[in-house]
Design a protein around this motif. Structure first.
Motif, mmCIF file in Angstrom:
data_model
loop_
_atom_site.group_PDB
_atom_site.id
_atom_site.type_symbol
_atom_site.label_atom_id
_atom_site.label_comp_id
_atom_site.label_asym_id
_atom_site.label_seq_id
_atom_site.Cartn_x
_atom_site.Cartn_y
_atom_site.Cartn_z
ATOM 1 N N GLY A 24 3.571 9.362 -10.448
ATOM 2 C CA GLY A 24 2.568 9.557 -11.575
ATOM 3 C C GLY A 24 2.102 11.048 -11.543
ATOM 4 N N VAL A 25 1.516 11.385 -10.390
ATOM 5 C CA VAL A 25 0.781 12.769 -10.526
ATOM 6 C C VAL A 25 1.902 13.849 -10.857
ATOM 7 N N MET A 26 3.136 13.633 -10.472
ATOM 8 C CA MET A 26 4.175 14.756 -10.739
ATOM 9 C C MET A 26 4.652 14.565 -12.327
ATOM 10 N N MET A 27 4.551 13.463 -12.683
ATOM 11 C CA MET A 27 4.733 13.267 -14.137
ATOM 12 C C MET A 27 3.654 13.796 -15.039
ATOM 13 N N THR B 173 0.920 -1.306 0.075
ATOM 14 C CA THR B 173 -0.049 0.010 -0.049
ATOM 15 C C THR B 173 0.779 1.204 0.056
ATOM 16 N N ALA B 174 1.766 1.350 0.867
ATOM 17 C CA ALA B 174 2.722 2.509 0.844
ATOM 18 C C ALA B 174 3.426 2.745 -0.391
ATOM 19 N N LEU B 175 3.818 1.796 -1.050
ATOM 20 C CA LEU B 175 4.690 1.949 -2.236
ATOM 21 C C LEU B 175 3.812 2.114 -3.442
ATOM 22 N N LEU B 176 2.402 1.604 -3.555
ATOM 23 C CA LEU B 176 1.657 2.188 -4.147
ATOM 24 C C LEU B 176 1.399 3.727 -4.175
ATOM 25 N N ILE B 177 1.271 4.086 -3.190
ATOM 26 C CA ILE B 177 1.100 5.314 -3.033
ATOM 27 C C ILE B 177 2.138 6.293 -3.340
ATOM 28 N N ALA C 141 1.915 16.516 -14.151
ATOM 29 C CA ALA C 141 1.825 17.792 -13.743
ATOM 30 C C ALA C 141 3.022 18.468 -14.423
ATOM 31 N N ALA C 142 4.036 17.868 -14.558
ATOM 32 C CA ALA C 142 5.580 18.277 -15.129
ATOM 33 C C ALA C 142 6.161 17.386 -15.891
ATOM 34 N N PRO C 143 5.602 17.244 -17.323
ATOM 35 C CA PRO C 143 5.774 16.281 -18.387
ATOM 36 C C PRO C 143 7.455 16.338 -18.496
ATOM 37 N N GLN C 144 7.864 17.484 -18.311
ATOM 38 C CA GLN C 144 9.414 17.593 -18.794
ATOM 39 C C GLN C 144 10.274 17.050 -17.847
ATOM 40 N N LEU C 145 9.763 16.540 -16.520
ATOM 41 C CA LEU C 145 10.743 15.888 -15.684
ATOM 42 C C LEU C 145 11.065 14.369 -16.049
ATOM 43 N N ASN C 146 12.265 14.180 -16.032
ATOM 44 C CA ASN C 146 12.606 12.744 -16.147
ATOM 45 C C ASN C 146 12.243 11.923 -14.928
ATOM 46 N N ILE C 147 10.990 11.201 -14.929
ATOM 47 C CA ILE C 147 10.629 10.639 -13.696
ATOM 48 C C ILE C 147 11.312 9.412 -13.490
#
Length: 258
Positions: free
Chosen positions: A202-205, A192-196, A207-213
């Protein structure tokens, strides 16, 4: 001069040989003692020592011809009983191995594997940590002594020569689903923690697609996974006690010991 008839000799051999088959089958399949870490010669010596102690104390065994079909049937029954007892204990260890595999896959350590000397196969490092921890707990809490006690008691509750029924092993067959369910429950907090954490990336990627997630997501997931694993280990003792109690209860039910 001491003279023994063929009937007396056959009965004397059977009273020890059949006990040896059951004890040796348990020692060859149970955890810790049944692994490759313990040499086969040591297990055989231990089985012989237990046989010499247990055989004079068990109920009277039937007298049969050493080469008859009934003798071979009883030998097969003793091997089957001993193997079933050892396998039921293996489920307790495989629950934690499977839980370690699930956690390792979630935290990105599924590729990090090492050779398991007890089984001779490659397993995830996290699963190996769980295996070593459970082995130490099993020995520290005298689990091996409880197994020997149930094994000796089985010669009274399930005497040699008694015809076995299919229902004697149905309790063991119905436990296969318990292995997967228990493994998921052990690793559920980490999953559960790793899923969060993965959802946050995923939300960061998004919101900011230019980040190399991918370059920052893997090391962060690994660090969070190690921290979560450290927190998860603090509750292993309570989970182990509950699972070990269930496994030993099933072991006693398998040999009709209550």
């Amino acid at each position: 001069m001491l003279e023994l008839s063929s009937a007396e000799l056959s009965r004397w051999v059977a009273s020890y040989l059949w006990v040896l088959f059951r004890i040796a089958s348990v020692l060859m399949t149970m955890p810790v003692f049944g692994t490759q870490l313990v040499p086969t010669r040591i297990r055989l010596y231990f089985a012989l020592a237990l046989t010499l102690l247990v055989a004079p104390q068990i109920p009277e065994v039937p007298t049969l011809d050493a080469l008859s079909l009934s003798t071979w049937v009883i030998i097969a029954e003793q091997i089957l009983i001993g193997a079933a007892m050892g396998f039921s204990l293996q489920l307790l260890f495989q629950v934690h191995v499977l839980a370690g595999q699930i956690v390792a896959m979630q935290m990105g350590l599924g590729f990090a594997s090492m050779n398991d000397p007890s089984m001779g196969i490659s397993v995830a490092v996290v699963a190996q940590v769980f295996t070593m921890l459970v082995t130490l707990l099993f020995l520290a809490m005298n689990g091996h002594l409880v197994v020997v006690e149930v094994l000796v008691e089985s010669f009274t509750t399930l005497p040699i020569g008694e015809t076995l029924a299919v229902t004697d092993f149905e309790a063991l067959v119905y436990r296969f689903s318990w292995v997967m369910a228990s493994a998921i429950l052990i690793g559920l907090p980490a999953i559960t923690a790793l899923l969060i954490v993965n959802l946050s990336f995923g939300v960061m990627m998004r919101a900011a697609p230019q980040l190399n997630i991918f370059s920052i997501g893997f090391p962060l997931t690994l660090v969070f996974g190690l921290f979560i694993l450290w927190v998860l280990l603090s509750n292993v003792l309570g989970q182990y006690q509950e699972l070990a109690a269930n496994a030993l209860v099933w072991l006693r039910a398998l040999v009709r010991a209550g």
